[in-house]
Scaffold this motif. Structure first.
Motif, mmCIF file in Angstrom:
data_model
loop_
_atom_site.group_PDB
_atom_site.id
_atom_site.type_symbol
_atom_site.label_atom_id
_atom_site.label_comp_id
_atom_site.label_asym_id
_atom_site.label_seq_id
_atom_site.Cartn_x
_atom_site.Cartn_y
_atom_site.Cartn_z
ATOM 1 N N GLN A 127 28.279 41.890 44.413
ATOM 2 C CA GLN A 127 29.635 41.370 44.258
ATOM 3 C C GLN A 127 30.697 42.449 44.468
ATOM 4 N N TYR A 416 40.197 30.708 38.382
ATOM 5 C CA TYR A 416 39.359 31.087 39.517
ATOM 6 C C TYR A 416 40.134 31.562 40.745
ATOM 7 N N ASN A 435 33.427 38.220 39.394
ATOM 8 C CA ASN A 435 32.233 37.427 39.654
ATOM 9 C C ASN A 435 30.962 38.142 39.204
ATOM 10 N N THR A 439 28.684 36.279 36.661
ATOM 11 C CA THR A 439 27.315 35.904 37.023
ATOM 12 C C THR A 439 26.332 36.157 35.896
#
Length: 510
Positions: A127, A416, A435, A439
């Motif tokens: 990421q 987001y 992210n 995650t």
């Protein structure tokens, strides 16, 4: 660069009020219909549909891959179904026979949880590097290679499963490694392509491909499993991803300046609207100010909280529909997908509504992001709690799950996309950072679900839904208190400040 009829919304404001930032005049706005930026959004929509098809196919296929007659909990000699079996069916709904020659494996609930979470171990690793590199070089190559690599690896899933659970775990982690570059690449692309007043609708349109992919892949995977056998799911999904990558490399570009199909009018509009924030951030980034940024940490924590419930549903819902509600595999796949259809429409409409509220100056960007996040997370939490008390009612269970995911889709126009609000130039890198943390629930939630539901009881699943709802509430509170929609001081470069000062002196002299 100032626009002809105003100046860029991304210019550094002369005062601290975001509502005083001048917007692009309406007569300078290039129509969005059939534009290059809309075509890019549609192509991304299809790409993320493929991405999520590759991600969720194991969730449904797992039901067919596992021979549950060999995996009943050892501590119970007689397992009592949490809900009664459907009328006319025998006590074999948990077992789905496959066509001749298709193998099944004796994986217990804990092993299945680890396999479901394996993808995210790899997803964590790429990421931040992807966000950094795509912000410097551009995101189109990273997006294309990420999908192509993941699709090619997906085709190898049946082979890895036949070699053992450890091999399948490693393959899924590698798939996550490849797919981890896609969302940071998307954010870097939109930092250069999306005019500020169109960010919400363009980004929610492209990102809603994830919900569409889940909606299509879940029932289709169930149908394929029952008719062709579970290996066909991975062959077809992988092949589709490879086909999409051909179109992506043919039509996508990093920047309006390098696009061969864009009109000069649209190119000028995008470049003028975005200003200098739409250029590469170079090799140097303000690491310490980022680490100390309260708005950035509010995005990180809130995204982690929201993703817990999202990944719980994404990876474990088919198991719930099978173990507790006893749907056959075709119905399982379809009903597990219904919530994502609602999320698809609601997230897209939320993007349009958010842009409209900002453009009409009904609310500031900060208020819009907080409002959409608060409503999405709290409503989603309430309906998750309702699911835990819906008992064995199929109608109530599906209804509450659908409402939770549908209204939760509002966060697409909130937390987001907040990275591009606070630091457009570094949006890809920030999304990589947020992210990466976001995650972590993708790794932990399936494993936690496996532990909670070892006995396959309603009480265990009630814990799953309550934990997800509580974490949602925490995220809503943190984002409401600490988030911001203004460009942060560390994201403003000298050119932006000088531009704002020049524009200010010109306006004062007229």
């Amino acid at each position: 660069m100032p626009s002809p009829n105003g100046y860029s919304i991304n210019s550094a404001p002369l005062d601290e009020s975001e509502d005083s930032e001048p917007l692009i005049e309406n007569d300078a706005v290039h129509p969005q219909c059939c534009s290059a930026r809309l075509n890019l959004a549609v192509l991304m929509f299809l790409g993320f549909s493929v991405v999520y098809g590759l991600r969720v196919n194991l969730s449904v296929a797992m039901v067919a891959m596992v021979n549950t007659t060999e995996t009943e909990p050892a501590q119970n000699t007689s397992v009592i179904s949490a809900c009664p079996m459907p009328a006319g069916s025998e006590n074999t709904s948990d077992f789905f026979p496959q066509p001749a020659g298709i193998p099944q494996y004796p994986w217990d609930s804990e092993t299945q949880g680890w396999l479901q979470g394996a993808f995210f171990f790899g997803y964590l690793c790429t990421q931040i590097p992807a966000g950094y590199l795509s912000g410097h070089y551009g995101g189109s190559v990273f997006m294309g290679l990420g999908v192509l690599g993941t699709a090619a690896l997906t085709v190898l899933t049946p082979l890895a499963a036949s070699m053992g659970a450890y091999w399948l775990f490693a393959l899924r982690a590698l798939e996550g490694f490849g797919e981890g570059v896609t969302f940071p690449a998307m954010m870097s692309l939109w930092a250069r392509w999306a005019p500020p007043l169109e960010r919400s609708r363009l980004m929610t349109l492209s990102g809603s491909g994830a919900s569409f992919g889940a909606f299509v892949a879940l029932p289709l995977s169930g149908y394929i499993c029952q008719t062709l056998g579970w290996p066909a799911v991975f062959y077809l999904c992988g092949g589709t991803g490879c086909l999409w990558s051909v179109f992506w490399f043919a039509f996508a570009s990093d920047d309006p300046r390098t696009n061969r199909r864009i009109s000069k009018k649209e190119k000028d509009y995008i470049i003028n609207a975005i200003g200098s924030q739409g250029t590469s951030h170079g090799w140097s980034v303000p690491v310490l100010p980022m680490v100390l940024s309260v708005p950035l940490w509010s995005i990180i924590i809130t995204q982690m909280c929201s993703n817990w419930s999202y990944y719980t549903m994404l990876t474990s819902l088919p198991t719930y529909m099978n173990d507790i509600m006893h749907f056959d595999i075709k119905s399982n796949g379809f009903l597990s997908a219904v919530p994502y259809l609602g999320a698809l429409f609601f997230s897209t409409l939320s993007g349009v509504a958010a842009d409209s509220l900002i453009e009409r100056k009904v609310f500031s960007i900060t208020v819009v992001r907080k409002l959409f996040t608060l409503i999405g997370l709290l409503s989603g939490a309430a309906f998750l709690v309702a699911v835990s008390y819906a008992g064995c009612s199929h109608i109530l269970t599906v209804t509450f799950l659908t409402l939770s995911a549908t209204i939760g889709g509002m966060t697409a126009a909130g937390v987001y996309m907040n990275q591009i609000d606070i630091a457009p130039r570094y949006a890809g890198l920030l999304l990589g950072i947020t992210n990466t943390f976001g995650t972590i629930p993708g790794v932990v939630a399936p494993i936690a679900t496996g532990y909670f539901t070892e006995d396959r009881t309603m009480a265990g699943w009630r814990k799953v839904f309550w934990v997800a709802a509580g974490i949602n509430v925490v995220g809503a509170i943190i984002f409401t208190i600490f988030s911001s929609g203004t460009i942060q001081p560390w994201a403003v470069v000298k050119d932006d400040v000088a531009e704002a000062e020049i524009d200010g002196s010109h306006s004062n002299s007229t």
